[in-house]
Scaffold this motif. Sequence first.
Motif, PDB file in Angstrom:
ATOM      1  N   ALA A 192      10.400  49.389  -9.661  1.00 13.19           N
ATOM      2  CA  ALA A 192      10.425  50.745 -10.189  1.00 13.19           C
ATOM      3  C   ALA A 192       9.075  51.011 -10.855  1.00 13.19           C
ATOM      4  O   ALA A 192       8.407  50.073 -11.287  1.00 13.19           O
ATOM      5  N   PRO A 193       8.667  52.270 -10.945  1.00 16.75           N
ATOM      6  CA  PRO A 193       7.381  52.579 -11.569  1.00 16.75           C
ATOM      7  C   PRO A 193       7.230  52.055 -12.995  1.00 16.75           C
ATOM      8  O   PRO A 193       6.135  51.726 -13.427  1.00 16.75           O
ATOM      9  N   ALA A 194       8.316  51.952 -13.744  1.00 18.26           N
ATOM     10  CA  ALA A 194       8.232  51.452 -15.119  1.00 18.26           C
ATOM     11  C   ALA A 194       7.742  50.007 -15.178  1.00 18.26           C
ATOM     12  O   ALA A 194       7.307  49.547 -16.227  1.00 18.26           O
ATOM     13  N   ALA A 195       7.780  49.297 -14.065  1.00 25.40           N
ATOM     14  CA  ALA A 195       7.298  47.918 -14.029  1.00 25.40           C
ATOM     15  C   ALA A 195       5.803  47.826 -14.319  1.00 25.40           C
ATOM     16  O   ALA A 195       5.295  46.756 -14.649  1.00 25.40           O
ATOM     17  N   LEU A 196       5.080  48.925 -14.210  1.00 27.95           N
ATOM     18  CA  LEU A 196       3.641  48.930 -14.478  1.00 27.95           C
ATOM     19  C   LEU A 196       3.303  48.337 -15.844  1.00 27.95           C
ATOM     20  O   LEU A 196       2.278  47.692 -16.012  1.00 27.95           O
ATOM     21  N   ALA A 240       6.406  43.503  -9.597  1.00 22.85           N
ATOM     22  CA  ALA A 240       7.659  44.043  -9.049  1.00 22.85           C
ATOM     23  C   ALA A 240       7.420  45.226  -8.129  1.00 22.85           C
ATOM     24  O   ALA A 240       8.236  45.515  -7.250  1.00 22.85           O
ATOM     25  N   LEU A 241       6.286  45.918  -8.285  1.00 20.48           N
ATOM     26  CA  LEU A 241       5.989  47.060  -7.428  1.00 20.48           C
ATOM     27  C   LEU A 241       5.885  46.670  -5.958  1.00 20.48           C
ATOM     28  O   LEU A 241       6.139  47.480  -5.074  1.00 20.48           O
ATOM     29  N   ALA A 242       5.503  45.423  -5.688  1.00 19.41           N
ATOM     30  CA  ALA A 242       5.324  44.972  -4.306  1.00 19.41           C
ATOM     31  C   ALA A 242       6.619  45.030  -3.503  1.00 19.41           C
ATOM     32  O   ALA A 242       6.582  45.011  -2.272  1.00 19.41           O
ATOM     33  N   PHE A 243       7.750  45.104  -4.160  1.00 13.74           N
ATOM     34  CA  PHE A 243       9.036  45.134  -3.459  1.00 13.74           C
ATOM     35  C   PHE A 243       9.611  46.545  -3.327  1.00 13.74           C
ATOM     36  O   PHE A 243      10.749  46.721  -2.897  1.00 13.74           O
TER      37      PHE A 243
END
Length: 193
Positions: free
Chosen positions: A41-45, A51-54
């Motif tokens: 999810a974008p909040a992973a930034l 996590a964005l890679a998935f």
Amino acid sequence: LCLIALILLSSATHAANGTRETGTSVREISQGGAYIAVEPAPAALNGNPAALAFLEEPQLEFDIRAVMTKVQYRGALGGRESERMLLAPNLSYAEPSGERWAWGLGVCSLSNMSFEVRDFDLSRIGAPAGTLDSASSKVQFLALTPGVAYRINDDTSIGLSLNWSSGTTSDQAYSTFAATNGQELSGLTGEGY
């Protein structure tokens, strides 16, 4: 003996955890602030950009937190307590780019570290009768976070994000005397990454 002393001297404290909340979406707050082991999810930034890679499709997240502050003041000068509602919006976007890459950008704010106490009776410290004053503090904070991620395989990815932040604060204690005793700070700013 130290433990007993701590228990006897402890008291209730009501405070924000400051900039730690920056970039934490309403979803993570509802999960007790868990934003490290999040689903893609974008909040992973802000906590785990790998996590964005998935991500399987582009995602946009927007939320606004309403933060209610209440100051309870019991001092020698009297003073009227204040309640405020402050809004703290977050906006994040992330999308996959090709089979293994993903990128994202987050813009987050925090402004829940503010207070105001009004109607201090300064005649109690020598000012003319009926002299009232106030004290306040305001902190505003903005963070801009771009990030990228690369999926090595179905179980492993790496990510990188840069959190650039900027903040400003203004503090005022007894504005009647601020010009002479240096108790007013206005527009202090700072930035970092």
